[in-house]
Design a protein around this motif. Structure first.
Motif, mmCIF file in Angstrom:
data_model
loop_
_atom_site.group_PDB
_atom_site.id
_atom_site.type_symbol
_atom_site.label_atom_id
_atom_site.label_comp_id
_atom_site.label_asym_id
_atom_site.label_seq_id
_atom_site.Cartn_x
_atom_site.Cartn_y
_atom_site.Cartn_z
ATOM 1 N N GLN A 394 50.310 34.317 34.250
ATOM 2 C CA GLN A 394 50.603 33.707 32.957
ATOM 3 C C GLN A 394 49.409 33.830 32.011
ATOM 4 O OE1 GLN A 394 50.463 29.471 34.967
ATOM 5 N NE2 GLN A 394 50.571 29.207 32.750
ATOM 6 N N PRO A 395 49.698 33.815 30.707
ATOM 7 C CA PRO A 395 48.602 33.868 29.736
ATOM 8 C C PRO A 395 47.894 32.521 29.671
ATOM 9 C CG PRO A 395 50.676 33.573 28.585
ATOM 10 C CD PRO A 395 51.011 33.730 30.043
ATOM 11 N N THR A 396 46.597 32.538 29.456
ATOM 12 C CA THR A 396 45.862 31.302 29.177
ATOM 13 C C THR A 396 46.182 30.884 27.742
ATOM 14 O OG1 THR A 396 43.945 32.497 28.340
ATOM 15 C CG2 THR A 396 44.000 32.025 30.713
ATOM 16 N N LEU A 397 45.682 29.728 27.345
ATOM 17 C CA LEU A 397 45.850 29.315 25.950
ATOM 18 C C LEU A 397 45.201 30.344 25.034
ATOM 19 C CD1 LEU A 397 46.824 27.261 23.892
ATOM 20 C CD2 LEU A 397 44.671 26.005 24.211
ATOM 21 N N LEU A 398 44.048 30.874 25.460
ATOM 22 C CA LEU A 398 43.395 31.917 24.675
ATOM 23 C C LEU A 398 44.270 33.168 24.618
ATOM 24 C CD1 LEU A 398 40.657 32.485 23.197
ATOM 25 C CD2 LEU A 398 39.907 33.594 25.321
ATOM 26 N N GLY A 399 44.900 33.503 25.738
ATOM 27 C CA GLY A 399 45.792 34.658 25.771
ATOM 28 C C GLY A 399 47.003 34.493 24.881
ATOM 29 N N GLN A 400 47.488 33.241 24.783
ATOM 30 C CA GLN A 400 48.611 32.979 23.889
ATOM 31 C C GLN A 400 48.198 33.164 22.432
ATOM 32 O OE1 GLN A 400 50.338 29.086 24.776
ATOM 33 N NE2 GLN A 400 49.850 29.373 26.937
ATOM 34 N N ARG A 401 46.981 32.720 22.112
ATOM 35 C CA ARG A 401 46.500 32.821 20.731
ATOM 36 C C ARG A 401 46.222 34.273 20.343
ATOM 37 N NH1 ARG A 401 48.094 28.364 20.015
ATOM 38 N NH2 ARG A 401 46.893 26.434 19.767
ATOM 39 N N PHE A 402 45.783 35.070 21.325
ATOM 40 C CA PHE A 402 45.435 36.467 21.055
ATOM 41 C C PHE A 402 46.308 37.388 21.905
ATOM 42 C CE2 PHE A 402 41.710 33.928 20.017
ATOM 43 C CZ PHE A 402 41.397 34.402 18.749
ATOM 44 N N LEU A 403 47.617 37.209 21.742
ATOM 45 C CA LEU A 403 48.573 37.925 22.579
ATOM 46 C C LEU A 403 48.496 39.432 22.376
ATOM 47 C CD1 LEU A 403 50.846 37.732 24.648
ATOM 48 C CD2 LEU A 403 52.458 37.437 22.759
#
Length: 412
Positions: A394-403
């Motif tokens: 799963q994406p981290t919160l950072l990964g969600q922000r910088f998808l």
């Protein structure tokens, strides 16, 4: 936003999967959805890059005067009849009428389409059937007719509750019509989604939050919040309006997410928020890399077989599509997705889900071993964009922000 520090979990720590598979590893087909495209709208919005065409239909006039509704339904049925053998025996879990503006079509036309769908394909007992509607085309009798035809979920393109922003977006409805449409939809359908946009021309954080506050007070089961983007080949792209800066847009996103969480909306996908158990089944199937059959002008399909995964596209222009569909030639292009592309395509969909997906879903949906993505996964972990825990990726919160930055790592 500063990046957090992560210790990448070695790819070898992933529970062993079956040996490296070819696409013959696709032993069970994924869930199947049906997408039906209605290409006409009253007015083309300046930010819209969807395959939609102005009908020049004035509300209250007979739609047949401005677009060939009955003939288009004939073409859809012909298209479906020819496509059915490809999905023979597979149950459809969801149907989605998108556009354009499907609510320009009469309830009788929607009923005719769904009747043929039921005759040609089996539906799951709890199949979700969604129809998109524009508040400027709302009609109480039609809403009741859509429900009687089998539509059980309505998606309203609200975009804003502020008349100034609605005008800037080129919408045909105003604030009052938005409220009237939502009130009618909530009375008629158990499941209602409202699309709302932020990052609008000259929009302040205060005004964006006012739209969000209004949306949660109306309390639909599902809300979609989209950041306005300038897509190529649109008037907004050619003549860009003055948009909020990146910091302001980021603040809008963060504050909207906080507000929706406070009102029991689960943020389950990049732009989607739902009350418990009310996630959109149709869109979830896309994001879990399921299959979908698309009929209608410009519609796309993704279909899995025991040895390959294919994509198809239909002719984009309504006239060309109708002619080709009635001649048995609705498909304009068809190709197989290569093994090298499958990793990116899978991640492009599944990493939109905030909770991620089980690791073994990759092999189930692609027939390939996830170790093919070892290098990209390690890079994403080292950048703090991705985590692997409890058998899920799963994406981290950072990964969600910088998808977008996360997905680029999976490009071959």
């Amino acid at each position: 936003m500063a990046a957090a520090t992560f210790s990448p979990k070695p790819i070898n720590s992933i529970a062993p999967l079956a040996g490296e598979a070819t696409l013959s590893g696709l032993t069970n087909p994924p869930p199947l959805s049906l997408y039906i495209h209605i290409p006409w709208c009253v007015k083309k919005c300046p930010y819209c890059d969807f395959n939609s065409h102005e009908s020049r239909h004035k509300i209250g006039q007979n739609p047949e005067k401005s677009f060939p509704e009955s003939a288009y339904v004939d073409a859809l049925i012909a298209d479906l009849e020819l496509a059915t053998p490809k999905v023979w025996g597979r149950k459809i879990k969801s149907i989605f009428f998108g556009g354009g503006t499907p609510s320009l079509f009469s309830a009788e036309s929607i009923d005719r389409i769904l009747s043929h769908v039921r005759m040609l394909t089996p539906l799951e007992f709890d199949a979700e059937v969604t129809l998109e509607a524009n508040p400027g085309t709302v009609d109480a009798a039609n809403f009741v007719g859509y429900k009687q035809a089998g539509v059980n979920r309505l998606s309203l393109g609200i975009q804003s509750f502020n008349n100034d922003y609605l005008k800037a977006l080129g919408r045909i409805h105003d604030r009052d019509q938005a409220f009237q449409a939502i009130e009618l939809a909530l009375k008629t359908f158990e499941q209602v989604n409202c699309d709302v946009m932020y990052g609008l021309p000259n929009q302040s954080l205060k005004d964006a939050m006012q739209d969000a506050q209004t949306a949660v007070q109306l309390n639909p089961a599902h809300l979609s919040f989209y950041h306005l983007t300038l897509e190529p080949n649109t008037p907004f792209y050619r003549t860009p309006p003055s948009l909020p800066d990146d910091d302001t847009s980021s603040d809008m996103q963060i504050e909207i997410e906080k507000l929706l969480a406070q009102h029991s909306y689960e943020h389950y996908e990049t732009s989607a928020f739902a009350k418990k158990g009310k996630q959109a089944k149709h869109n979830l199937n896309y994001w879990q890399f399921g299959d979908y059959l698309g009929i209608g002008a410009g519609a796309h399909s993704k279909l899995s077989y025991h040895d390959k995964i294919t994509r198809e596209t239909r002719a984009k222009h309504p006239k060309a599509y109708m002619e080709q569909a009635l001649q048995g030639k609705a498909i304009e292009r068809k190709w197989s997705i290569s093994q090298d592309e499958l990793g990116f395509e899978f991640m492009m969909n599944t990493l939109r889900l905030t909770d991620g997906v089980p690791l073994d879903l990759f092999q189930q949906r692609t027939g390939l071993n996830i170790k093919r993505l070892e290098t990209a996964i390690k890079k994403a972990q080292s950048k703090g964009l991705l985590i692997i825990e409890n058998g899920k990726i799963q994406p981290t919160l950072l990964g969600q922000r910088f998808l977008n930055e996360l997905l680029e790592l999976f490009l071959v």
